[in-house]
Design a protein around this motif. Structure first.
Motif, mmCIF file in Angstrom:
data_model
loop_
_atom_site.group_PDB
_atom_site.id
_atom_site.type_symbol
_atom_site.label_atom_id
_atom_site.label_comp_id
_atom_site.label_asym_id
_atom_site.label_seq_id
_atom_site.Cartn_x
_atom_site.Cartn_y
_atom_site.Cartn_z
ATOM 1 N N ASN A 28 1.678 4.092 -10.335
ATOM 2 C CA ASN A 28 1.559 2.651 -10.537
ATOM 3 C C ASN A 28 2.362 2.174 -11.739
ATOM 4 O O ASN A 28 2.953 1.088 -11.715
ATOM 5 C CB ASN A 28 0.090 2.256 -10.715
ATOM 6 N N THR A 281 -4.637 -6.071 -20.073
ATOM 7 C CA THR A 281 -4.855 -5.403 -18.788
ATOM 8 C C THR A 281 -6.062 -4.472 -18.809
ATOM 9 O O THR A 281 -6.925 -4.518 -17.923
ATOM 10 C CB THR A 281 -3.600 -4.616 -18.382
ATOM 11 N N ASN A 285 -9.630 -4.948 -16.713
ATOM 12 C CA ASN A 285 -10.116 -4.047 -15.670
ATOM 13 C C ASN A 285 -11.490 -3.470 -16.005
ATOM 14 O O ASN A 285 -12.305 -3.239 -15.106
ATOM 15 C CB ASN A 285 -9.108 -2.915 -15.448
ATOM 16 N N GLY A 288 -13.790 -5.991 -14.952
ATOM 17 C CA GLY A 288 -13.968 -5.946 -13.505
ATOM 18 C C GLY A 288 -15.008 -4.921 -13.086
ATOM 19 O O GLY A 288 -15.843 -5.190 -12.208
ATOM 20 N N ILE A 289 -14.981 -3.744 -13.707
ATOM 21 C CA ILE A 289 -15.980 -2.705 -13.395
ATOM 22 C C ILE A 289 -17.377 -3.184 -13.771
ATOM 23 O O ILE A 289 -18.356 -2.982 -13.028
ATOM 24 C CB ILE A 289 -15.623 -1.401 -14.124
ATOM 25 N N GLN A 301 -16.326 -11.107 -7.021
ATOM 26 C CA GLN A 301 -15.083 -11.650 -6.472
ATOM 27 C C GLN A 301 -15.094 -13.177 -6.483
ATOM 28 O O GLN A 301 -14.073 -13.806 -6.798
ATOM 29 C CB GLN A 301 -14.883 -11.149 -5.039
ATOM 30 N N PHE A 338 -5.527 -9.443 -12.237
ATOM 31 C CA PHE A 338 -5.727 -7.992 -12.229
ATOM 32 C C PHE A 338 -7.137 -7.637 -11.775
ATOM 33 O O PHE A 338 -7.336 -6.722 -10.967
ATOM 34 C CB PHE A 338 -5.474 -7.411 -13.627
ATOM 35 N N VAL A 339 -8.122 -8.351 -12.312
ATOM 36 C CA VAL A 339 -9.525 -8.083 -11.945
ATOM 37 C C VAL A 339 -9.749 -8.379 -10.459
ATOM 38 O O VAL A 339 -10.423 -7.609 -9.761
ATOM 39 C CB VAL A 339 -10.477 -8.926 -12.811
ATOM 40 N N GLY A 342 -8.384 -5.552 -8.239
ATOM 41 C CA GLY A 342 -9.246 -4.371 -8.258
ATOM 42 C C GLY A 342 -10.534 -4.570 -7.482
ATOM 43 O O GLY A 342 -10.954 -3.693 -6.708
ATOM 44 N N ASN A 343 -11.157 -5.720 -7.655
ATOM 45 C CA ASN A 343 -12.426 -5.971 -6.983
ATOM 46 C C ASN A 343 -12.282 -6.076 -5.470
ATOM 47 O O ASN A 343 -13.130 -5.579 -4.719
ATOM 48 C CB ASN A 343 -13.047 -7.262 -7.526
ATOM 49 N N LEU A 345 -10.015 -4.585 -3.666
ATOM 50 C CA LEU A 345 -9.747 -3.243 -3.154
ATOM 51 C C LEU A 345 -11.032 -2.430 -3.028
ATOM 52 O O LEU A 345 -11.239 -1.719 -2.041
ATOM 53 C CB LEU A 345 -8.750 -2.525 -4.068
ATOM 54 N N VAL A 346 -11.897 -2.526 -4.037
ATOM 55 C CA VAL A 346 -13.173 -1.795 -3.997
ATOM 56 C C VAL A 346 -14.029 -2.272 -2.827
ATOM 57 O O VAL A 346 -14.568 -1.471 -2.061
ATOM 58 C CB VAL A 346 -13.930 -1.970 -5.332
#
Length: 444
Positions: A28, A281, A285, A288-289, A301, A338-339, A342-343, A345-346
């Motif tokens: 990445n 970044t 992230n 986001g977790i 989301q 960015f968040v 990631g969210n 995709l999860v």
């Protein structure tokens, strides 16, 4: 559902998983800068028409040096609606009467202007050269700059489709996936390799083909039926998930890439803005977790994707003179992008059955890549209304966040292994809660 039992024996988070994540991170790091590079290679510097009395050193109109550069610019270039030198037109003849400070020439007709027939002069204080200055992608040709970005992102879309399957050659195949496609021997080999790397010395004796078959009996029986691309749309629940996830990805990716590759259009310091994005970044992230664990997949989301759209819309109402505030809003927009990525995709991974997850993610990924490739084309609408592209980039993710509410929550719920698990999800989850058995659930 019993795969967690096997994973616990080989180490669910050890040296093997860390090496895998490190390898993905390196890939990445190599790939991501190419998308953001457009902010520099395709930057549009300030420009004006080339005019002889200013830019031709052989012209002797100003040999005495009486007139300043500002005076010569005033008589050569008309002003635009913002009372700034026009970027795309020049006077046919120098308008010397404009030098009279107190003159009001009521009988003077509107001076004739013409396009930049001799080319442009670009401000090189920030960028010595970009594709815009090399190919004169300004004024009547400014849409070609967006088309160049469109072609670049379209190339990424084609690459994702053609070379997606090659990833299985570079990375260790999922033991869980090998089981559900009826390859228990290869799955056992992968599990033993993971156990060896993670230092689980006793797992070699415990992990046998009989253990694998006994533990994953239901999954192996389900694997006898081969899945195809059309299975994604054959059953109602899975079809609904694929369509909604694709729509969310499409809408979100338009705004994410629309913001990230068009920073130069915000008229801020792109170098400083890029540094701020790099700094924010990691905490973004981590946020986001945190949100995924405490708010769930849907609400996190809804929160982050909506804030992405709101940040973009807020920039429209901030005057260009308030550079710090514009920089803050652009940085926040980048962080929420960015968040959001990631969210989404999860959530998509947890909603799709293992047997056909790779194919489903491919379809959803193509939808996102189509949205990303289309995002630069909206910038062409600046010719009609300067803020129109940003309005679109701001509204679309808000709509996408509302679509997420139509998807089921997956936090602390069992991962589906088969299409039947998706169709019977409610009934299976109620049975699991009643039996209070230990199963794999989607929590970090």
């Amino acid at each position: 559902m019993a795969f967690q039992d096997l994973l616990d024996q080989v180490g669910s988070l050890g040296r093997f998983q860390i090496l895998q994540m490190t390898f993905i991170l390196i890939c990445n790091v190599i790939m991501a800068p190419h998308s953001l590079l457009e902010n520099f290679t395709a930057a549009i510097p300030s420009h004006r028409c080339w005019v002889p009395i200013l830019d031709n050193v052989t012209v002797s109109d100003n040999e005495s040096g009486i007139l300043s550069q500002d005076d010569l610019l005033r008589v050569s270039i008309p002003l635009d609606s913002n009372l700034r030198p026009d970027k795309c037109r020049r006077f046919v003849q120098p308008q010397w009467h404009l030098l009279h400070l107190n003159g009001t020439f009521s009988n003077v007709t509107e001076p004739d202007t013409e396009p930049c027939v001799d080319g442009w002069v670009y401000d090189q204080s920030t960028f010595l050269s970009t594709i815009v200055t090399e190919w004169d992608l300004v004024c009547e040709s400014q849409s070609l700059e967006s088309i160049a970005k469109f072609l670049f992102l379209t190339g990424m879309l084609v690459g994702n489709i053609i070379y997606g399957r090659l990833t299985d050659r570079w990375m260790s195949e999922s033991a869980r996936w090998l089981i559900v496609i009826n390859k228990p021997q290869k799955s056992l080999k992968e599990l033993r390799k993971v156990a060896h790397i993670n230092g689980m010395k006793n797992s070699g004796d415990i992990l046998t083909m009989e253990v694998v078959r006994t533990t994953m009996k239901d999954e192996l029986e389900a694997s006898q039926t081969k899945s195809s691309l059309w299975d994604l749309f054959r059953t109602p629940n899975l079809r609904k998930r694929i369509c909604l996830l694709s729509l969310v990805r499409f809408l979100t990716w338009i705004s994410v890439f629309g913001l990230l590759i068009n920073f130069q259009h915000l008229r801020t310091n792109v170098f400083l803005l890029q540094c701020l994005l790099g700094v924010i970044t990691i905490p973004a992230n981590l946020l986001g977790i945190f949100l995924l664990n405490h708010m769930g997949r849907r609400m996190s989301q809804l929160f982050t994707i909506s804030l992405l759209g709101i940040s973009i819309l807020a920039i429209i109402f901030v005057p260009q003179e308030m550079q710090i505030l514009r920089m803050v809003l652009a940085t926040l927009g980048g962080a929420f992008s960015f968040v959001s990525v990631g969210n989404t995709l999860v959530h998509a991974n947890e909603l799709l059955p293992t047997t056909i997850r790779a194919t489903a993610l491919g379809i959803i990924g193509i939808s996102g890549s189509i949205g990303a490739s289309l995002s630069p084309l909206f910038m062409i609408l600046k010719t009609y209304f300067d803020s129109l592209p940003w309005i679109i980039y701001g509204v679309l993710p808000i709509l996408g966040s509302l679509v997420v509410l139509l998807l089921p929550e997956t936090k602390n719920q069992p991962l589906p292994d088969s299409i039947q698990d998706v169709e019977n999800e409610g009934r299976i989850f109620r049975q699991v809660k009643q039996k209070d058995t230990f199963i794999k659930v989607t929590q970090f």
